[in-house]
Scaffold this active site. Structure first.
Site, mmCIF file in Angstrom:
data_model
loop_
_atom_site.group_PDB
_atom_site.id
_atom_site.type_symbol
_atom_site.label_atom_id
_atom_site.label_comp_id
_atom_site.label_asym_id
_atom_site.label_seq_id
_atom_site.Cartn_x
_atom_site.Cartn_y
_atom_site.Cartn_z
ATOM 1 N N LYS A 34 25.057 42.721 36.270
ATOM 2 C CA LYS A 34 23.797 42.654 37.341
ATOM 3 C C LYS A 34 24.214 42.095 38.211
ATOM 4 O O LYS A 34 25.618 41.120 37.970
ATOM 5 C CB LYS A 34 23.976 40.939 36.558
ATOM 6 N N GLY A 51 33.993 36.901 41.067
ATOM 7 C CA GLY A 51 33.797 36.570 42.362
ATOM 8 C C GLY A 51 34.086 35.254 41.755
ATOM 9 O O GLY A 51 34.566 35.372 41.953
ATOM 10 N N SER A 52 33.658 33.585 41.718
ATOM 11 C CA SER A 52 34.254 32.530 42.573
ATOM 12 C C SER A 52 35.063 32.333 41.060
ATOM 13 O O SER A 52 34.788 32.613 40.067
ATOM 14 C CB SER A 52 33.303 31.398 43.182
ATOM 15 N N ASN A 53 35.982 30.957 41.701
ATOM 16 C CA ASN A 53 36.470 30.957 39.744
ATOM 17 C C ASN A 53 36.206 29.975 39.221
ATOM 18 O O ASN A 53 36.716 29.896 37.943
ATOM 19 C CB ASN A 53 37.993 30.144 40.407
ATOM 20 N N VAL A 81 33.193 30.260 38.351
ATOM 21 C CA VAL A 81 32.024 31.312 37.293
ATOM 22 C C VAL A 81 33.089 32.306 36.429
ATOM 23 O O VAL A 81 32.863 31.975 35.409
ATOM 24 C CB VAL A 81 31.287 31.496 38.136
ATOM 25 N N GLY A 82 33.929 32.702 36.877
ATOM 26 C CA GLY A 82 34.882 33.292 36.327
ATOM 27 C C GLY A 82 35.173 32.370 34.805
ATOM 28 O O GLY A 82 35.567 33.031 33.940
ATOM 29 N N GLU A 92 38.457 38.736 38.117
ATOM 30 C CA GLU A 92 39.429 39.074 39.749
ATOM 31 C C GLU A 92 38.174 38.531 40.830
ATOM 32 O O GLU A 92 37.313 37.589 41.079
ATOM 33 C CB GLU A 92 38.654 40.471 40.487
ATOM 34 N N CYS A 116 38.057 38.678 49.680
ATOM 35 C CA CYS A 116 38.399 37.937 48.360
ATOM 36 C C CYS A 116 40.108 38.191 49.774
ATOM 37 O O CYS A 116 40.868 37.003 48.736
ATOM 38 C CB CYS A 116 38.792 38.544 47.786
ATOM 39 N N GLU A 137 40.275 28.506 49.818
ATOM 40 C CA GLU A 137 39.337 29.571 49.943
ATOM 41 C C GLU A 137 38.026 28.815 50.564
ATOM 42 O O GLU A 137 37.188 28.062 50.081
ATOM 43 C CB GLU A 137 38.622 30.720 48.853
#
Ligand code: NAD
Length: 489
Positions: free
Chosen positions: A181, A234-236, A238-239, A256, A290, A391
């Site tokens: 996705k 992706g972002s923290n 969502v991760g 990551e 990143c 970030e």
């Protein structure tokens, strides 16, 4: 091109070897961030049912795919690499139009995609186990690697060719099948990559792509019973959410995420090199990497000289449409990202940092039609300020002054992130202590923070990653499980 005067292409999902429309009959729109009225194309806003079909087809294809020998699998990659190479201008143009990075950068990334496919084609021919002496002299004992099964892949928009390929290629070569996705902002670029694999004749069901909302398809990826592992960049926020579900299901996951990457400039540094690398590492791709440099920690004795040289170069940066020759820095990917960056610039000013350069949308006439921001430099940034801790994911550099290298290293490590870090120094002893004491997955000496080589392990420490590594041989750890085999004649 506008929505009204051109018939635009609608891109489809790729499920079980076929291009198919979502059952929702709904599409999302991909806009050009350099010209927010220009539509690049449309992609499917898929449903959970669409995802279910993709996961089911990946499952059905997995065992047959696993059984193919490494060189047969690799041949598909070599064909796909040649096709991608032939289409490099088209794919890079689409990338620039969807996410804004300049055409030369987009072309470089697409060439990286070609190299990734070629590298992992070779990887299928390498040994992947060890013979272990058994205490039984009549037995053979060895390890081998078994694929995880069906791997779900969720990718961001900032490297829309390289990241999908550096996840899909190792997943596939080690015998997994995949459902990807991509980020909606760059769904069309990803479709063009998948098209290369399709045109190379990769068997049906081995690769599947479903586009749509992260909150729907992203969530399905981690919840679906056919998915055995998930690789996310992706972002923290969502991760961590995905990891939570993955843990509760007991499936493998790899994350990551973000960075707040420091560069240290020591008193003995080659300042011209440090300036070049700070600008390239911090501002290329409009700071949306990143591994982008965001904190620039400079020792007192060279601070003024470094600042003067840096500002002189930053003033020369040309901001504009990434497809136009002479543009050094393109727009940010979206209005949302532009507002985030402008908000952080305001926060920096309110916190008492001194704005040295930029801080606004550029004044040129075409800047009004795209998501542009000036390259921005702050000084007098202290470690507790939000612009030194969070970030930003934009072209904002925070200069911080220190007396000693020990202080610099402590400041560099004072972050919840630990992705990449650089030092500029000519002294071996400084290099050694940085190598030893810097808490980052990527430690770089006299080189910008944003360099990645496909044959080397990539990943971060602390909140930047789930601590597994991508790329190179290290990717095998995530995409396979170890089997210990004992054979008695
Ligand atoms: P994001 O987390 O918003 O989106 C990443 C992907 O997750 C997209 O495909 C998105 O659709 C999907 N997603 C969104 N919400 C979801 C949900 N609730 N469930 C499941 N999936 C969901 O990140 P982004 O804005 O696309 O990318 C920028 C971020 O990515 C930055 O934080 C950057 O540091 C990070 N990044 C990290 C690396 C790395 O290798 N460490 C590389 C590139 C980008």
């Amino acid at each position: 091109m506008t929505a009204t005067d051109v018939k635009l292409k609608t891109y489809l999902n790729y499920i079980n070897g076929e291009w198919s429309a979502s059952e929702t009959e709904e599409t999302g729109t991909s806009y050009n961030p350099a010209n927010k009225d220009e539509i690049v194309g449309f992609y499917q806003l898929s449903s959970s049912n669409d995802f279910d079909q993709a996961a089911t087809s990946a499952r059905a294809a997995q065992k047959e795919w696993q059984k193919l020998s490494g060189n047969v699998k690799g041949d598909y990659f070599l064909k796909a690499a040649s096709i991608l190479e032939e289409r490099i201008d088209d794919v890079a143009t689409t990338m620039t139009k969807e996410m804004g990075k300049t055409f030369p950068e987009a072309k470089g990334e697409t060439a990286r995609g070609v190299a990734i496919l070629r590298y992992y084609a070779g990887e299928g021919m390498r040994s992947n186990g060890d013979v272990i002496p058994s205490s039984d002299s009549g037995a053979l004992m060895f390890t081998s690697r078994a694929p995880v099964g069906v791997v779900g892949i969720v990718t961001p928009w900032n490297f829309p060719v390289a990241i999908p390929l550096w996840k899909m290629a190792p997943a596939l070569i080690y015998g997994n099948t995949v459902v990807i996705k991509p980020a909606s902002e760059t769904a069309i670029t990803c479709a063009k990559v998948i098209e290369c694999l399709h045109d190379a004749g990769i068997p049906s069901g081995v690769v599947n792509m479903v586009t749509g909302k992260g909150s729907v398809i992203g969530q399905d990826i981690v919840e679906h019973p056919e998915i055995n592992g998930i690789s996310f960049t992706g972002s923290n926020a969502v991760g961590k959410q995905l990891a939570h579900t993955a843990v509760s299901r007991g499936i493998k996951y790899q994350l990551e995420m973000g960075g707040k990457n420091p560069v240290i400039v020591a008193n003995d540094a080659n300042l011209d090199l440090a300036v070049e690398a700070t600008i390239s590492g911090g501002l290329k791709s409009t700071g949306q990497k990143c591994t982008a440099t965001s904190r620039v920690i400079v020792q007192n004795d060279v601070y003024d000289k470094f600042k003067e040289k840096l500002l002189k170069k930053v003033e020369e940066i040309t901001v504009g449409d990434g497809l136009e020759e002479g543009t050094w820095m393109g727009p940010l990917v979206s209005e949302k990202q532009l507002n985030t960056v402008l908000d952080y610039i305001e926060i920096g000013k309110e916190e008492g940092a001194k704005l040295l350069f930029g801080g606004n949308k550029p004044s040129s006439s075409n800047a009004a039609i795209g998501h542009y921001v000036e390259p921005t430099v702050f000084e007098d940034v202290s470690p507790n300020m939000r612009i030194a801790r969070e970030e930003i994911f934009g072209p904002v550099l925070a200069l911080m002054k220190v007396d000693t290298l020990e202080e610099a290293l402590n400041m560099a490590n004072d972050s919840e992130y630990g992705l990449s870090a650089s030092i500029f120094t000519t002294k071996i002893s400084n290099m050694l202590s940085f190598m030893e004491d810097m808490d980052a997955g990527m430690v770089r000496i006299n080189a910008e923070s944003a360099g990645v080589e496909l044959q080397a392990p990539f990943g971060g420490m602390k909140q930047s990653s789930s601590h597994s590594r991508e790329q190179g041989r290290a990717a095998m750890e995530f995409y396979t499980n170890t089997k210990t085999v004992f054979v008695k004649g």
